[in-house]
Design a protein around this motif. Structure first.
Motif, PDB file in Angstrom:
ATOM      1  N   ARG A 137       7.937   5.102  11.934  1.00  0.00           N
ATOM      2  CA  ARG A 137       8.481   5.758  10.755  1.00  0.00           C
ATOM      3  C   ARG A 137       8.304   7.274  10.852  1.00  0.00           C
ATOM      4  N   LEU A 138       9.136   7.993  10.124  1.00  0.00           N
ATOM      5  CA  LEU A 138       8.989   9.440  10.006  1.00  0.00           C
ATOM      6  C   LEU A 138       7.901   9.739   8.986  1.00  0.00           C
ATOM      7  N   SER A 139       6.959  10.580   9.359  1.00  0.00           N
ATOM      8  CA  SER A 139       5.857  10.900   8.446  1.00  0.00           C
ATOM      9  C   SER A 139       6.335  11.843   7.350  1.00  0.00           C
ATOM     10  N   ASP A 140       5.623  11.846   6.245  1.00  0.00           N
ATOM     11  CA  ASP A 140       5.977  12.715   5.122  1.00  0.00           C
ATOM     12  C   ASP A 140       5.874  14.182   5.510  1.00  0.00           C
ATOM     13  N   GLU A 141       4.835  14.534   6.260  1.00  0.00           N
ATOM     14  CA  GLU A 141       4.678  15.931   6.675  1.00  0.00           C
ATOM     15  C   GLU A 141       5.836  16.374   7.563  1.00  0.00           C
ATOM     16  N   ALA A 142       6.235  15.511   8.495  1.00  0.00           N
ATOM     17  CA  ALA A 142       7.343  15.856   9.387  1.00  0.00           C
ATOM     18  C   ALA A 142       8.648  15.999   8.608  1.00  0.00           C
ATOM     19  N   MET A 143       8.877  15.117   7.648  1.00  0.00           N
ATOM     20  CA  MET A 143      10.103  15.218   6.845  1.00  0.00           C
ATOM     21  C   MET A 143      10.099  16.473   5.991  1.00  0.00           C
ATOM     22  N   ASP A 144       8.943  16.838   5.448  1.00  0.00           N
ATOM     23  CA  ASP A 144       8.862  18.060   4.636  1.00  0.00           C
ATOM     24  C   ASP A 144       9.192  19.290   5.482  1.00  0.00           C
ATOM     25  N   ARG A 145       8.632  19.342   6.681  1.00  0.00           N
ATOM     26  CA  ARG A 145       8.928  20.485   7.561  1.00  0.00           C
ATOM     27  C   ARG A 145      10.422  20.546   7.878  1.00  0.00           C
ATOM     28  N   SER A 146      11.020  19.407   8.123  1.00  0.00           N
ATOM     29  CA  SER A 146      12.446  19.375   8.476  1.00  0.00           C
ATOM     30  C   SER A 146      13.326  19.770   7.301  1.00  0.00           C
ATOM     31  N   VAL A 147      12.974  19.302   6.105  1.00  0.00           N
ATOM     32  CA  VAL A 147      13.772  19.649   4.925  1.00  0.00           C
ATOM     33  C   VAL A 147      13.725  21.148   4.663  1.00  0.00           C
ATOM     34  N   GLU A 148      12.575  21.764   4.829  1.00  0.00           N
ATOM     35  CA  GLU A 148      12.470  23.214   4.631  1.00  0.00           C
ATOM     36  C   GLU A 148      13.347  23.967   5.630  1.00  0.00           C
ATOM     37  N   ALA A 149      13.374  23.527   6.874  1.00  0.00           N
ATOM     38  CA  ALA A 149      14.244  24.169   7.859  1.00  0.00           C
ATOM     39  C   ALA A 149      15.715  23.953   7.531  1.00  0.00           C
ATOM     40  N   LEU A 150      16.048  22.745   7.068  1.00  0.00           N
ATOM     41  CA  LEU A 150      17.443  22.451   6.735  1.00  0.00           C
ATOM     42  C   LEU A 150      17.910  23.238   5.512  1.00  0.00           C
ATOM     43  N   LYS A 151      17.013  23.577   4.615  1.00  0.00           N
ATOM     44  CA  LYS A 151      17.392  24.418   3.475  1.00  0.00           C
ATOM     45  C   LYS A 151      17.832  25.803   3.948  1.00  0.00           C
ATOM     46  N   ILE A 152      17.154  26.322   4.955  1.00  0.00           N
ATOM     47  CA  ILE A 152      17.571  27.615   5.523  1.00  0.00           C
ATOM     48  C   ILE A 152      18.952  27.496   6.152  1.00  0.00           C
ATOM     49  N   CYS A 153      19.187  26.405   6.860  1.00  0.00           N
ATOM     50  CA  CYS A 153      20.499  26.188   7.474  1.00  0.00           C
ATOM     51  C   CYS A 153      21.579  26.075   6.399  1.00  0.00           C
ATOM     52  N   VAL A 202      17.844  14.444   2.452  1.00  0.00           N
ATOM     53  CA  VAL A 202      18.415  15.723   2.896  1.00  0.00           C
ATOM     54  C   VAL A 202      19.682  16.040   2.111  1.00  0.00           C
ATOM     55  N   ARG A 203      20.526  15.045   1.886  1.00  0.00           N
ATOM     56  CA  ARG A 203      21.755  15.272   1.125  1.00  0.00           C
ATOM     57  C   ARG A 203      21.445  15.735  -0.301  1.00  0.00           C
ATOM     58  N   GLN A 204      20.472  15.144  -0.909  1.00  0.00           N
ATOM     59  CA  GLN A 204      20.147  15.479  -2.291  1.00  0.00           C
ATOM     60  C   GLN A 204      19.503  16.854  -2.423  1.00  0.00           C
ATOM     61  N   GLU A 205      18.652  17.218  -1.477  1.00  0.00           N
ATOM     62  CA  GLU A 205      17.897  18.466  -1.614  1.00  0.00           C
ATOM     63  C   GLU A 205      18.585  19.667  -0.986  1.00  0.00           C
ATOM     64  N   THR A 206      19.438  19.441  -0.016  1.00  0.00           N
ATOM     65  CA  THR A 206      20.072  20.574   0.679  1.00  0.00           C
ATOM     66  C   THR A 206      21.590  20.558   0.579  1.00  0.00           C
ATOM     67  N   GLY A 207      22.171  19.399   0.268  1.00  0.00           N
ATOM     68  CA  GLY A 207      23.623  19.298   0.242  1.00  0.00           C
ATOM     69  C   GLY A 207      24.254  19.097   1.611  1.00  0.00           C
ATOM     70  N   LEU A 208      23.441  18.947   2.654  1.00  0.00           N
ATOM     71  CA  LEU A 208      23.951  18.748   4.017  1.00  0.00           C
ATOM     72  C   LEU A 208      24.095  17.256   4.300  1.00  0.00           C
ATOM     73  N   ASP A 209      25.231  16.890   4.853  1.00  0.00           N
ATOM     74  CA  ASP A 209      25.521  15.495   5.177  1.00  0.00           C
ATOM     75  C   ASP A 209      25.450  15.328   6.696  1.00  0.00           C
ATOM     76  N   LEU A 210      24.320  14.860   7.187  1.00  0.00           N
ATOM     77  CA  LEU A 210      24.106  14.690   8.628  1.00  0.00           C
ATOM     78  C   LEU A 210      24.515  13.289   9.065  1.00  0.00           C
ATOM     79  N   GLU A 211      25.039  13.204  10.262  1.00  0.00           N
ATOM     80  CA  GLU A 211      25.417  11.924  10.854  1.00  0.00           C
ATOM     81  C   GLU A 211      24.500  11.628  12.037  1.00  0.00           C
ATOM     82  N   ILE A 212      24.146  10.371  12.192  1.00  0.00           N
ATOM     83  CA  ILE A 212      23.345   9.941  13.343  1.00  0.00           C
ATOM     84  C   ILE A 212      24.306   9.536  14.451  1.00  0.00           C
ATOM     85  N   ILE A 213      24.244  10.230  15.568  1.00  0.00           N
ATOM     86  CA  ILE A 213      25.138   9.918  16.688  1.00  0.00           C
ATOM     87  C   ILE A 213      24.443   8.957  17.643  1.00  0.00           C
TER      88      ILE A 213
END
Length: 516
Positions: free
Chosen positions: A217-233, A266-277
Motif C-alpha cells: 500500500r501507499l503510505s500516508d506520508e508518501a501520499m501527503d508528499r506527492s499531493v503537495e508536489a501535485l498542487k504545485i504542478c 488527487v482529483r479532489q484536492e488538486t483538480g488533476l486527473d491522472l491516468e495509470i498507464i
C-alpha cells in the motif's frame, strides 16, 4: 588681375582701396585662395597699393579698435570666452601654408591606404578586447549530440495557423509523470519538426513507493508528499493556456492496492486527473522520448529506463525504412517489477558491500532470464549496436564521470560512455560510503541510498546485452508524452511545409527535447 566677367577683383590680403570702399567686406574664408603664397602678389595689388604700398605693409596700421572687433567676433562664434582664449591671427599666407601641409599629409595617407587595398594587404587584426563570442556557440560546445555538433542558441518557433490564434497565443503542451520516486512536469511548445522548447518544468523527489514492497500500500506520508508536489504542478498548469495535457502515473499506483483511491484524492484536492498507464505504454513512451539519440548509423539498440518501482527495456531493430516514430521499430520489450526504490529496500541501499551488490545483480539477472528475446542482437553487428540508458542512475554515472561541480543536464544528455568507463564508475561508487555519495554534487543525499541499486540493475542489463558503448539520456516519459501529442496534432507537418516553401529543409541540431 582683371576678370572679364566681374571686373577688378579685390586684393587677396583683404586691403581695400578707395575704389572698393563702397563694396561689402568679403568673408575671411574667401581670402587667401592662392595656395602657398607668403604674401599678396603684385597681380593682386590694387591701384593704390601698386603706387608704393603693399598689403603686408598695411596690416600693422590696424587700430586697436579693429583688433577688439575681431576678438569680439571670435567670442560670438564660440571660439573663446575671454581674451586669454583668443588665438592670435596668423598672416594669410602662413594660414594657407598650414592648410597646404595638412592637405598633402592627408593625400599621402589616402594613397598609402589605397595601395594597401590594391595589393591585397590583410586588414589589421581586431584588438583582443573587441572579440566577442556568441553565447549560443558557447552554449553549443557544452551540448552533446550524435556527432558532437554545436548546438545552436536560439530555436525557431512556427506560429499556429490563423484559425488557431483565436484561442491562445501559442500552442502549449503539458506532460506530468508521477513515478515511484519522482513527480515531474514539463510544459513545452513545438518548434522545428521533431523539436520543442521547454517553457516551464518542475521536478521533486516524493518517494511515493516508499514501503510499498513490504506493505503493498501507499503510505500516508508518501501520499501527503506527492499531493503537495501535485498542487504545485496544478498551479503551474492553471497559469498557462494549455492546448493539450497528459498526466500519467506509473508503477507505484499500478502495484498499490490503494492506488485508485489515492488518485481520487488527487482529483479532489488538486483538480488533476491522472491516468495509470500499463507497462507496454511506459516502454513505448521511453523510446519516443529518447528517439533523437539513436543515430542514423545504428541498426539495433537496447533502450532501458531504470525507474523507482519498475525497469522498462525495449529492443529496437531499425531496417532500411526508418519510421518517423522510433517506437514502431520495437521488436521485444519487457518491464521488470524492480526499481531503485524496491531493490534498495530489499537489500539495503545505505551501506552496500560488494557481496550485497552482487546479490542485487543476481536478482535482476534472474528476472531477465525470463525475457524471451533473441540473444544475437548485440553479436551480429557490434559496431551498429549500442545501449541507451534513461534514468537517474545513468545520468548520475555520467555526472560523476565528467567530474561536474554540480549536475548540468546540458553536459550529460547525449554523452557517450565506453564499457570500460561504466565499469570504472560503478567500482568507484561502490568504494564510497553513504556520506561520500551524499557529498557528491551529482548524487546528493536524496539519491545516495538509491544509486547503487540502480547500478546493480544496469550491471545485469550490460551482462545480458554486452556493448562497447552506452549513450546517456536525461529525458524519458515526459518527453515521450509531449512528442506523441505534438505528432498527433500535426504541428511539425505544418512547420515542415512552411520551411520547404522558404527554400528547402534544414538539418537542425537538438533542442531541449525532440523526436526523430
Amino acid at each position: 588681375m582683371n576678370d572679364p566677367d566681374s571686373g577688378v577683383k579685390p586684393p587677396v590680403s583683404g586691403a581695400r582701396d578707395a575704389d572698393d570702399a563702397g563694396r561689402p567686406k568679403r568673408s575671411r574664408r574667401r581670402k587667401g585662395k592662392q595656395k602657398g603664397a607668403t604674401g599678396p602678389s603684385a597681380a593682386s595689388l590694387s591701384a593704390g597699393q601698386a603706387a608704393g604700398s603693399s598689403g603686408s605693409a598695411e596690416r600693422p596700421k590696424a587700430t586697436d579698435g579693429g583688433d577688439t572687433a575681431r576678438r569680439n567676433k571670435r567670442r560670438r562664434r564660440g571660439k573663446g570666452a575671454g581674451g586669454e582664449n583668443v588665438r592670435p591671427l596668423a598672416p594669410v599666407g602662413q594660414r594657407e601654408a598650414d592648410r597646404d601641409d595638412q592637405r598633402q599629409a592627408e593625400g599621402r595617407r589616402k594613397r598609402r591606404k589605397h595601395r594597401g587595398k590594391k595589393a591585397g594587404a590583410p586588414a589589421a587584426p581586431a584588438p583582443a578586447e573587441a572579440v566577442v563570442l556568441d553565447p549560443a556557440a558557447e552554449q553549443a560546445v557544452d551540448l552533446p549530440s550524435v556527432a558532437h555538433a554545436p548546438e545552436p542558441r536560439r530555436e525557431v518557433y512556427f506560429p499556429p495557423r490563423p484559425a488557431e490564434r483565436d484561442g491562445y497565443d501559442a500552442p502549449l503542451y503539458a506532460a506530468l509523470d508521477l513515478g515511484t520516486n519522482n513527480c515531474r512536469l514539463l510544459i513545452a511548445q513545438p518548434t522545428r519538426p521533431g523539436q520543442f522548447r521547454v517553457v516551464d518544468a518542475f521536478s521533486r523527489i516524493v518517494r511515493l513507493g516508499e514501503g510499498l514492497a513490504a506493505s503493498g500500500r501507499l503510505s500516508d506520508e508518501a501520499m501527503d508528499r506527492s499531493v503537495e508536489a501535485l498542487k504545485i504542478c496544478a498551479a503551474k498548469l492553471k497559469n498557462r493556456n494549455i492546448r493539450r495535457a497528459r498526466l500519467i502515473a506509473t508503477e507505484a499506483c499500478r502495484a498499490a492496492s490503494n492506488g485508485e483511491a489515492f488518485l481520487e484524492r488527487v482529483r479532489q484536492e488538486t483538480g488533476l486527473d491522472l491516468e495509470i498507464i500499463n507497462r507496454e505504454t511506459e516502454a513505448r513512451l521511453a523510446v519516443s522520448g529518447c528517439s533523437s539519440l539513436v543515430g542514423r548509423e545504428a541498426k539495433s539498440v537496447v533502450l532501458f529506463d531504470i525507474g523507482g518501482g519498475s525497469s522498462e527495456i525495449a529492443v529496437i531493430r531499425i531496417g532500411e525504412n526508418r519510421s518517423s516514430r522510433l517506437a514502431n521499430h520495437i521488436t521485444h520489450w519487457t518491464s521488470l517489477p524492480v526499481g531503485v526504490v524496491t531493490l534498495s529496500e530489499r537489500h539495503g541501499g545505505r551501506d552496500v558491500t560488494p557481496e550485497s551488490f552482487a546479490g542485487m545483480v543476481s536478482e535482476v539477472e534472474t528476472m531477465l532470464a525470463g525475457f524471451d528475446c533473441p540473444g544475437d542482437v548485440a553479436r551480429m553487428a557490434p559496431e551498429d549496436f549500442h545501449l541507451i540508458g534513461t534514468s537517474g542512475t545513468v545520468t548520475t554515472l555520467a555526472g560523476v564521470h565528467l567530474d561536474l561541480p554540480r549536475y548540468d543536464r546540458r553536459r550529460v544528455d547525449g554523452v557517450w560512455l565506453s564499457d570500460d568507463e561504466v565499469t570504472a564508475m560503478q567500482a568507484r561508487l561502490l568504494s564510497w560510503d553513504f556520506s561520500a555519495r551524499a557529498a557528491n554534487p551529482c548524487i546528493g543525499p536524496d539519491r545516495a541510498d538509491l544509486v547503487l541499486a540502480g547500478c546493480a540493475i544496469l550491471e545485469a542489463i550490460r551482462k545480458r546485452w554486452p556493448s562497447r558503448r552506452m549513450r546517456v539520456a536525461d529525458r524519458g516519459l515526459r518527453e515521450g508524452l509531449l512528442t506523441d501529442m505534438m505528432a498527433d496534432d500535426g504541428v511539425w507537418r505544418r512547420g515542415r511545409h512552411r520551411r520547404n516553401q522558404r527554400g528547402g529543409p534544414r538539418n537542425p541540431a537538438k533542442p531541449e527535447g525532440q523526436a526523430s
